[in-house]
Scaffold this motif. Sequence first.
Motif, PDB file in Angstrom:
ATOM      1  N   ARG A  53       0.711  -1.247  -0.264  1.00 29.84           N
ATOM      2  CA  ARG A  53      -0.078   0.116   0.374  1.00 29.84           C
ATOM      3  C   ARG A  53       0.589   1.100   0.075  1.00 29.84           C
ATOM      4  O   ARG A  53       0.246   2.530  -0.679  1.00 29.84           O
ATOM      5  N   LYS A  54       1.385   0.856   0.645  1.00 31.27           N
ATOM      6  CA  LYS A  54       3.298   2.564   0.801  1.00 31.27           C
ATOM      7  C   LYS A  54       3.904   2.397  -1.169  1.00 31.27           C
ATOM      8  O   LYS A  54       3.659   3.703  -0.951  1.00 31.27           O
ATOM      9  N   ARG A  55       4.378   2.113  -1.432  1.00 29.98           N
ATOM     10  CA  ARG A  55       4.487   2.011  -2.727  1.00 29.98           C
ATOM     11  C   ARG A  55       3.738   1.927  -3.407  1.00 29.98           C
ATOM     12  O   ARG A  55       3.553   2.155  -5.258  1.00 29.98           O
ATOM     13  N   GLY A  56       2.064   1.506  -3.235  1.00 21.58           N
ATOM     14  CA  GLY A  56       0.901   2.108  -3.904  1.00 21.58           C
ATOM     15  C   GLY A  56       0.414   0.701  -5.305  1.00 21.58           C
ATOM     16  O   GLY A  56       0.114   1.125  -5.959  1.00 21.58           O
ATOM     17  N   LEU A  57       0.837  -0.233  -4.628  1.00 20.28           N
ATOM     18  CA  LEU A  57       0.932  -1.061  -5.623  1.00 20.28           C
ATOM     19  C   LEU A  57      -0.536  -1.934  -4.699  1.00 20.28           C
ATOM     20  O   LEU A  57      -0.986  -2.799  -5.763  1.00 20.28           O
ATOM     21  N   LEU A  58      -1.570  -1.546  -4.246  1.00 23.94           N
ATOM     22  CA  LEU A  58      -2.102  -2.173  -3.575  1.00 23.94           C
ATOM     23  C   LEU A  58      -2.920  -0.739  -3.145  1.00 23.94           C
ATOM     24  O   LEU A  58      -2.855  -0.026  -2.626  1.00 23.94           O
ATOM     25  N   PRO A  59      -4.971  -0.905  -3.719  1.00 23.86           N
ATOM     26  CA  PRO A  59      -5.437   0.619  -3.346  1.00 23.86           C
ATOM     27  C   PRO A  59      -5.757   0.583  -1.559  1.00 23.86           C
ATOM     28  O   PRO A  59      -5.775  -1.017  -1.231  1.00 23.86           O
ATOM     29  N   ALA A  60      -5.922   1.529  -1.371  1.00 21.48           N
ATOM     30  CA  ALA A  60      -6.168   2.265  -0.216  1.00 21.48           C
ATOM     31  C   ALA A  60      -6.991   1.384   0.741  1.00 21.48           C
ATOM     32  O   ALA A  60      -7.337   1.458   1.819  1.00 21.48           O
ATOM     33  N   GLY A  61      -8.276   0.933  -0.095  1.00 22.88           N
ATOM     34  CA  GLY A  61      -9.110   0.582   0.462  1.00 22.88           C
ATOM     35  C   GLY A  61     -10.131   1.466   1.022  1.00 22.88           C
ATOM     36  O   GLY A  61     -10.870   0.991   1.798  1.00 22.88           O
ATOM     37  N   ASP A  62     -10.548   2.636   0.415  1.00 20.87           N
ATOM     38  CA  ASP A  62     -11.634   4.046   1.113  1.00 20.87           C
ATOM     39  C   ASP A  62     -12.910   3.641   0.526  1.00 20.87           C
ATOM     40  O   ASP A  62     -13.421   4.483   0.682  1.00 20.87           O
ATOM     41  N   GLY A  63     -12.838   2.907  -1.184  1.00 19.74           N
ATOM     42  CA  GLY A  63     -14.410   2.594  -0.699  1.00 19.74           C
ATOM     43  C   GLY A  63     -15.046   2.261  -0.423  1.00 19.74           C
ATOM     44  O   GLY A  63     -14.547   1.471   1.181  1.00 19.74           O
ATOM     45  N   PRO A  64     -16.520   1.866  -0.761  1.00 16.46           N
ATOM     46  CA  PRO A  64     -17.734   0.690   0.635  1.00 16.46           C
ATOM     47  C   PRO A  64     -16.783   0.030   0.096  1.00 16.46           C
ATOM     48  O   PRO A  64     -16.664  -1.063  -0.738  1.00 16.46           O
ATOM     49  N   THR A  65     -17.272  -0.656   1.389  1.00 13.62           N
ATOM     50  CA  THR A  65     -17.236  -2.021   1.513  1.00 13.62           C
ATOM     51  C   THR A  65     -18.660  -2.905   2.361  1.00 13.62           C
ATOM     52  O   THR A  65     -19.331  -2.773   3.104  1.00 13.62           O
ATOM     53  N   PHE A  66     -18.711  -3.947   1.809  1.00 17.50           N
ATOM     54  CA  PHE A  66     -19.879  -4.769   1.494  1.00 17.50           C
ATOM     55  C   PHE A  66     -19.829  -6.076   2.264  1.00 17.50           C
ATOM     56  O   PHE A  66     -18.961  -6.911   2.177  1.00 17.50           O
ATOM     57  N   ILE A 109     -25.447   5.326  15.158  1.00 15.51           N
ATOM     58  CA  ILE A 109     -23.932   5.534  15.117  1.00 15.51           C
ATOM     59  C   ILE A 109     -23.831   5.991  13.507  1.00 15.51           C
ATOM     60  O   ILE A 109     -24.273   5.597  12.571  1.00 15.51           O
ATOM     61  N   GLU A 110     -22.972   6.702  13.448  1.00 13.59           N
ATOM     62  CA  GLU A 110     -22.536   7.522  11.970  1.00 13.59           C
ATOM     63  C   GLU A 110     -21.425   6.419  10.846  1.00 13.59           C
ATOM     64  O   GLU A 110     -20.825   5.235  11.434  1.00 13.59           O
ATOM     65  N   ALA A 111     -22.284   6.454   9.426  1.00  9.55           N
ATOM     66  CA  ALA A 111     -21.718   5.193   9.167  1.00  9.55           C
ATOM     67  C   ALA A 111     -19.976   5.147   8.718  1.00  9.55           C
ATOM     68  O   ALA A 111     -19.789   3.855   8.378  1.00  9.55           O
ATOM     69  N   ALA A 112     -19.521   6.208   8.484  1.00  7.13           N
ATOM     70  CA  ALA A 112     -18.371   6.257   8.303  1.00  7.13           C
ATOM     71  C   ALA A 112     -17.608   5.450   9.847  1.00  7.13           C
ATOM     72  O   ALA A 112     -16.440   4.860   9.466  1.00  7.13           O
TER      73      ALA A 112
END
Length: 124
Positions: A53-66, A109-112
């Motif tokens: 993730r630090k190298r930018g080879l994996l997405p940070a995962g900020d998108g929605p989680t199902f 609770i807030e969604a975030a």
Amino acid sequence: MEILGRERRRRWSNAEKLDIVAAVGVNGETLARVARRYDVSRSQIYQWRHLFRKRGLLPAGDGPTFLPVDIGVPMLSAEPVLDDRGVVSPLIVELCLAQGRRLRFDAGIEAAALTRLIRSVEAA
């Protein structure tokens, strides 16, 4: 994978590391099961994931989680309950997560905040 010397130290190529890290979550695979399958410690997979993730080879995962949801016995009442003092008690929701973990939280609770909470519990 290559095993070197008497100590049997393994060397993983970056492609193999990426394959192992990417296997987590596919078809419901947990990090622990992936670690056992590849005979790697869980902490090693966490380190690789952090590095990629630090190298930018994996997405940070900020998108929605199902997450899968299992609806059990229906509640008798969805209305908040008044206690003896006439104070409304909050509606508590219980969420069953992977590996038998249960998460209880207030329905307001807030969604975030809930998303961050679920991610931290799942990652533990």
